[in-house]
Design an enzyme around this catalytic site. Structure first.
Site, PDB file in Angstrom:
ATOM      1  N   ASN A   1      33.382  38.200  41.459  1.00 20.28           N
ATOM      2  CA  ASN A   1      32.300  37.550  41.927  1.00 20.28           C
ATOM      3  C   ASN A   1      32.028  36.310  41.236  1.00 20.28           C
ATOM      4  OD1 ASN A   1      31.788  39.602  43.788  1.00 20.28           O
ATOM      5  ND2 ASN A   1      30.298  40.289  42.774  1.00 20.28           N
TER       6      ASN A   1
ATOM      7  N   HIS B   1      40.775  36.607  56.003  1.00 21.95           N
ATOM      8  CA  HIS B   1      41.362  35.328  55.196  1.00 21.95           C
ATOM      9  C   HIS B   1      42.039  34.307  56.042  1.00 21.95           C
ATOM     10  CE1 HIS B   1      41.836  37.740  51.136  1.00 21.95           C
ATOM     11  NE2 HIS B   1      40.580  37.538  51.504  1.00 21.95           N
TER      12      HIS B   1
ATOM     13  N   HIS C   1      31.968  42.333  49.500  1.00 21.24           N
ATOM     14  CA  HIS C   1      31.818  42.680  48.247  1.00 21.24           C
ATOM     15  C   HIS C   1      30.210  43.649  47.871  1.00 21.24           C
ATOM     16  CE1 HIS C   1      34.455  39.498  45.707  1.00 21.24           C
ATOM     17  NE2 HIS C   1      35.032  40.040  47.221  1.00 21.24           N
TER      18      HIS C   1
ATOM     19  N   ARG D   1      32.305  37.178  53.092  1.00 21.69           N
ATOM     20  CA  ARG D   1      32.643  37.811  51.859  1.00 21.69           C
ATOM     21  C   ARG D   1      31.646  38.527  50.995  1.00 21.69           C
ATOM     22  NH1 ARG D   1      34.797  35.448  46.510  1.00 21.69           N
ATOM     23  NH2 ARG D   1      36.339  37.082  45.879  1.00 21.69           N
TER      24      ARG D   1
HETATM   25  C1  HEM Z   1      42.610  43.208  51.139  1.00 27.47           C
HETATM   26  C2  HEM Z   1      41.908  43.131  49.940  1.00 27.47           C
HETATM   27  C3  HEM Z   1      41.379  41.707  49.533  1.00 27.47           C
HETATM   28  C4  HEM Z   1      41.925  41.032  48.395  1.00 27.47           C
HETATM   29  C5  HEM Z   1      42.646  41.248  47.451  1.00 27.47           C
HETATM   30  C6  HEM Z   1      40.845  39.855  48.520  1.00 27.47           C
HETATM   31  C7  HEM Z   1      40.962  38.628  47.511  1.00 27.47           C
HETATM   32  C8  HEM Z   1      40.344  37.459  47.817  1.00 27.47           C
HETATM   33  C9  HEM Z   1      40.377  36.399  46.767  1.00 27.47           C
HETATM   34  C10 HEM Z   1      41.056  36.567  45.640  1.00 27.47           C
HETATM   35  C11 HEM Z   1      39.776  35.317  47.241  1.00 27.47           C
HETATM   36  C12 HEM Z   1      39.374  34.063  46.654  1.00 27.47           C
HETATM   37  C13 HEM Z   1      38.342  33.910  45.727  1.00 27.47           C
HETATM   38  C14 HEM Z   1      38.287  33.062  44.885  1.00 27.47           C
HETATM   39  O1  HEM Z   1      39.315  32.416  44.517  1.00 27.47           O
HETATM   40  O2  HEM Z   1      37.343  32.455  44.452  1.00 27.47           O
HETATM   41  C15 HEM Z   1      39.038  35.794  48.517  1.00 27.47           C
HETATM   42  C16 HEM Z   1      38.466  34.987  49.560  1.00 27.47           C
HETATM   43  C17 HEM Z   1      37.897  35.542  50.710  1.00 27.47           C
HETATM   44  N1  HEM Z   1      37.897  36.723  51.069  1.00 27.47           N
HETATM   45 FE1  HEM Z   1      38.972  38.466  50.228  1.00 27.47          FE
HETATM   46  N2  HEM Z   1      40.056  39.814  49.573  1.00 27.47           N
HETATM   47  C18 HEM Z   1      40.487  41.081  50.355  1.00 27.47           C
HETATM   48  C19 HEM Z   1      39.951  41.401  51.435  1.00 27.47           C
HETATM   49  C20 HEM Z   1      38.757  40.776  52.034  1.00 27.47           C
HETATM   50  C21 HEM Z   1      37.929  41.242  53.155  1.00 27.47           C
HETATM   51  C22 HEM Z   1      38.138  42.891  53.672  1.00 27.47           C
HETATM   52  C23 HEM Z   1      37.142  40.353  53.570  1.00 27.47           C
HETATM   53  C24 HEM Z   1      36.198  40.622  54.645  1.00 27.47           C
HETATM   54  C25 HEM Z   1      35.821  41.493  55.343  1.00 27.47           C
HETATM   55  C26 HEM Z   1      37.373  39.092  52.854  1.00 27.47           C
HETATM   56  C27 HEM Z   1      36.889  37.943  53.078  1.00 27.47           C
HETATM   57  C28 HEM Z   1      37.161  36.878  52.177  1.00 27.47           C
HETATM   58  C29 HEM Z   1      36.762  35.512  52.564  1.00 27.47           C
HETATM   59  C30 HEM Z   1      35.915  35.074  53.707  1.00 27.47           C
HETATM   60  C31 HEM Z   1      37.153  34.515  51.579  1.00 27.47           C
HETATM   61  C32 HEM Z   1      36.787  33.265  51.340  1.00 27.47           C
HETATM   62  C33 HEM Z   1      35.387  32.846  50.872  1.00 27.47           C
HETATM   63  C34 HEM Z   1      34.926  31.648  50.668  1.00 27.47           C
HETATM   64  O3  HEM Z   1      35.472  30.543  51.211  1.00 27.47           O
HETATM   65  O4  HEM Z   1      33.905  31.263  50.013  1.00 27.47           O
HETATM   66  N3  HEM Z   1      38.251  39.548  51.935  1.00 27.47           N
HETATM   67  N4  HEM Z   1      39.603  37.046  48.956  1.00 27.47           N
END
Ligand code: HEM
Length: 327
Positions: free
Chosen positions: A101, A200, A73, A69
């Site tokens: 973030n 995800h 970002h 992630r």
């Molecule tokens: C399509 C639009 C996207 C949205 C709206 C989105 C939104 C989010 C949100 C809200 C979270 C949880 C954050 C939290 O509650 O602290 C999350 C987690 C995550 N996102 Fe996305 N995301 C998107 C695309 C992506 C992309 C493109 C990637 C990687 C290429 C990605 C990788 C991740 C990963 C791996 C997590 C888990 C992180 C952890 O466990 O620390 N996301 N995302």
């Protein structure tokens, strides 16, 4: 763009001298990224990074998700330039406290460890921006996903932008059209968006990111809603940071279960379920859900494309010694 950079290959077949010069002048945004960028200057960069990523994941499997992630970002905010890694100071506001973030982006200590291990073998050579790109690839591969050749040669920003982070990273409240435009704004297609969302399949989200969905939305499997409600109280401010896996089946395995979940209305975030909600991306979600190799190859291509977003190259930026601050 520096004139010393290699001419685009089309110049060898240049239709006219003028078009060749134009190509040279404009360049393409990733003109200088290459998979062998450090082959002479830091031949051990890949093994050094991988062993650090492996150690971090052994300690906590979720870290692979957090590192992946960070790269997303970083790239979505003024390009893949390591800007997300800069700490705030009394005179500098970086991206770490931007809404997407704050209390959420993690893994900065692991990046510090990776950077110092790499500085030990080749001091002053490898950028923090490139380390994020290698680290994202290794994380996916170690958790069972595909691997790919990472393009390198990015340099590190001397600045960061909290407002660009607030405006450029899609929030979980996004609908399908919003998601498509956030990706379009950085040159990524709808197909790239759907493939990259497969990230995800690993990692966790905080209650505050999915509360509205589990209490108010009807396109959510009712038993999943109930399970998630048990650890995410309805009242805002209570349990905001309680975690739930984005993929209820296998949150530490990089597979195509994310799409299988969507097919059953089991997307955790509002934005997740938008990809399968009667709209234009439904068919692609079905494809990725039933065809893991199509998902893997589209995901890989989209990661490489994301890594090409506006890198600093040539003499722009710098090679930071410490990823948290400019030299
Ligand atoms: C399509 C639009 C996207 C949205 C709206 C989105 C939104 C989010 C949100 C809200 C979270 C949880 C954050 C939290 O509650 O602290 C999350 C987690 C995550 N996102 Fe996305 N995301 C998107 C695309 C992506 C992309 C493109 C990637 C990687 C290429 C990605 C990788 C991740 C990963 C791996 C997590 C888990 C992180 C952890 O466990 O620390 N996301 N995302």
């Amino acid at each position: 763009m520096a004139f010393s950079s290699p001419a685009p290959s089309s110049c060898s077949l240049a239709v006219s001298t003028l078009s060749c010069i134009l190509l040279l002048l404009l360049g393409s945004s990733d003109a200088q990224l290459s998979t062998n960028f450090y082959s002479k200057t830091c031949p051990n960069v890949f093994t050094t990074v991988k062993s650090q990523v492996q150690a971090a994941i052994n300690k906590e499997a979720r870290m692979g998700a957090s590192l992946l992630r960070l790269f997303f970002h970083d790239c979505f905010v003024n390009g893949c330039d390591g800007s997300i890694l800069l700490d705030d100071t009394s005179t500098f506001t970086g991206e770490k406290n931007a809404v997407p973030n704050k209390n959420s982006a993690r893994g900065f200590d692991v990046v510090d460890n990776i950077k110092s291990a790499v500085e030990n073998v080749c001091p002053g050579v490898v950028s923090c921006a490139d380390l994020l790109a290698i680290t994202a690839r290794d994380s996916v591969a170690i958790l069972g996903g595909p691997s790919w050749n990472v393009k390198l040669g990015r340099r590190d920003a001397k600045t960061a932008s909290q407002s660009a982070a607030n405006n450029g990273i899609p929030p979980p409240t996004s609908n399908l059209n919003n998601l498509i435009s956030f990706f379009q704004n950085v040159g990524l297609s709808t197909r790239d968006m759907v493939a990259l969302s497969g990230s995800h399949t690993i990692g966790q989200a905080r209650c505050t990111s999915f509360r509205a969905r589990i209490y108010n939305e009807t396109n959510l499997d009712s038993s999943l809603a109930q399970t998630r409600q048990s650890n995410c109280p309805r009242t805002a401010g209570s349990g905001d940071n309680n975690l739930a896996p984005l993929d209820l089946q296998s949150p530490t395995k990089f597979d195509n279960n994310y799409y299988k979940n969507l097919l059953q209305n089991r997307g955790l975030l509002h934005s997740d379920q938008q990809l399968f909600n009667g709209g234009s991306t439904d068919s692609l979600v079905r494809t990725y859900g039933s065809n893991p190799s199509t998902f893997n190859s589209d995901f890989t291509a989209a990661m490489i494309k994301m890594g090409d977003i506006k890198p600093l190259t040539g003499s722009s930026g710098e090679i930071r010694k410490n990823c948290r601050k400019t030299n």
